[in-house]
Scaffold this motif. Structure first.
Motif, PDB file in Angstrom:
ATOM      1  N   ALA A 165      85.077  77.784  63.863  1.00 54.32           N
ATOM      2  CA  ALA A 165      86.312  78.276  63.890  1.00 54.32           C
ATOM      3  C   ALA A 165      86.732  79.209  64.855  1.00 54.32           C
ATOM      4  O   ALA A 165      87.722  79.305  65.474  1.00 54.32           O
ATOM      5  N   GLY A 167      85.612  78.892  67.912  1.00 57.12           N
ATOM      6  CA  GLY A 167      85.534  78.200  69.147  1.00 57.12           C
ATOM      7  C   GLY A 167      84.441  77.651  69.855  1.00 57.12           C
ATOM      8  O   GLY A 167      84.287  77.418  70.985  1.00 57.12           O
ATOM      9  N   SER A 199      89.465  67.426  60.334  1.00 62.66           N
ATOM     10  CA  SER A 199      89.661  67.676  61.970  1.00 62.66           C
ATOM     11  C   SER A 199      89.418  69.240  62.218  1.00 62.66           C
ATOM     12  O   SER A 199      89.216  70.067  61.314  1.00 62.66           O
ATOM     13  N   LEU A 200      88.973  69.497  63.611  1.00 64.83           N
ATOM     14  CA  LEU A 200      88.555  70.891  63.826  1.00 64.83           C
ATOM     15  C   LEU A 200      89.780  71.886  63.702  1.00 64.83           C
ATOM     16  O   LEU A 200      89.897  72.974  63.026  1.00 64.83           O
ATOM     17  N   PRO A 201      91.087  71.435  63.806  1.00 63.09           N
ATOM     18  CA  PRO A 201      92.437  72.211  63.412  1.00 63.09           C
ATOM     19  C   PRO A 201      92.274  72.516  62.245  1.00 63.09           C
ATOM     20  O   PRO A 201      92.796  73.750  61.763  1.00 63.09           O
ATOM     21  N   ASP A 202      92.109  71.598  61.214  1.00 61.30           N
ATOM     22  CA  ASP A 202      92.013  71.707  59.688  1.00 61.30           C
ATOM     23  C   ASP A 202      91.206  72.899  59.393  1.00 61.30           C
ATOM     24  O   ASP A 202      91.364  73.828  58.737  1.00 61.30           O
ATOM     25  N   VAL A 204      90.133  75.184  61.274  1.00 60.90           N
ATOM     26  CA  VAL A 204      90.533  76.516  61.689  1.00 60.90           C
ATOM     27  C   VAL A 204      91.618  77.023  60.737  1.00 60.90           C
ATOM     28  O   VAL A 204      91.587  78.376  60.664  1.00 60.90           O
ATOM     29  N   ARG A 205      92.337  76.326  60.400  1.00 58.00           N
ATOM     30  CA  ARG A 205      93.500  76.795  59.620  1.00 58.00           C
ATOM     31  C   ARG A 205      92.756  77.243  58.260  1.00 58.00           C
ATOM     32  O   ARG A 205      92.976  78.354  57.573  1.00 58.00           O
ATOM     33  N   TYR A 206      91.667  76.500  57.583  1.00 55.03           N
ATOM     34  CA  TYR A 206      91.172  77.095  56.509  1.00 55.03           C
ATOM     35  C   TYR A 206      90.303  78.173  56.821  1.00 55.03           C
ATOM     36  O   TYR A 206      90.546  79.373  55.990  1.00 55.03           O
ATOM     37  N   ALA A 215      93.788  85.295  62.921  1.00 56.69           N
ATOM     38  CA  ALA A 215      94.407  84.260  63.643  1.00 56.69           C
ATOM     39  C   ALA A 215      94.894  85.299  65.084  1.00 56.69           C
ATOM     40  O   ALA A 215      94.940  86.431  64.886  1.00 56.69           O
TER      41      ALA A 215
END
Length: 215
Positions: A165, A167, A199-202, A204-206, A215
């Motif tokens: 998350a 990066g 997915s990776l964006p999911d 990161v949001r988690y 954020a």
């Protein structure tokens, strides 16, 4: 002398907390950490009575640091220090073994009584945290401390989730944790499956929602 460990990635926050705590006679900030990994090392070295740990820290977050400190030093009480509160987050914090939860906005007024309570082996929860605990008792007679899917992750999987998350690539994580890339990929796949993320964006949001990263 009550020994207190401070863990926060902002120098100015640690300085303010230290000044506040050491105004209390008989209290000493024995160590200061800027990330979760350092907090664990210093806790093992200094064996504090109370650890005040920021929830969102780089490399290793406050939740995972709390789990490991409580496993190695069960007599060290942990006060989680954060800007946010939600029922999901509160349950994660309780499941990690912390017995205190304090909002940063309440620090000036409540930090001293919170640490005092934990030093006496009494839990300290305020505001929304108390409401969640009470609601659990009223509904079912007990509070379920088990968090959602995150509690089913292994310690290493949680560590990989945070680094992803933040990066880092699989290769970078492998180097940081002294693992093979294949092992990192295995942990990543297992964590995504358990968290039901696609997915990776999911992911990161988690991580943002759970205050694993900011954020």
């Amino acid at each position: 002398m009550l020994r207190i460990l401070l863990a926060d990635d902002h120098d100015i926050v640690r300085r303010g907390l230290k000044d506040l705590l050491e105004q209390h006679v008989g209290w000493q900030v024995c160590a200061e950490a800027s990330n979760g990994r350092e907090a664990i090392e210093l806790a093992l070295q200094h064996r504090p009575h109370v650890a005040v740990i920021d929830l969102s820290m780089p490399e290793l977050n406050g939740l995972e640091a709390t789990r490991r400190i409580r496993q190695s030093l069960p007599d060290t009480e942990v006060l989680i220090f954060t800007m946010h509160e939600s029922e999901e987050l509160i349950r994660e914090v309780l499941g990690a073994g912390a017995r205190g939860y304090l909002l940063k906005s309440d620090a000036v007024r409540q930090l001293i009584p919170a640490v005092e309570s934990l030093s006496q082996k009494k839990p300290y929860f305020a505001g929304r945290v108390s409401e969640v605990l009470l609601d659990g008792f009223l509904k079912g007679g007990q509070v379920t401390l088990e968090g959602p899917a995150a509690e089913r992750l292994t310690s290493r999987e949680r560590e990989v989730v945070q680094l992803l998350a933040e990066g880092n690539s699989n290769k970078q994580i492998a180097r940081l944790l002294d693992l093979s890339v294949k092992t990192v990929e295995t942990h990543r796949t297992a964590a995504m499956r358990k968290l039901e993320l696609n997915s990776l964006p999911d992911l990161v949001r988690y991580a943002v929602r759970m205050q694993i990263i900011q954020a």
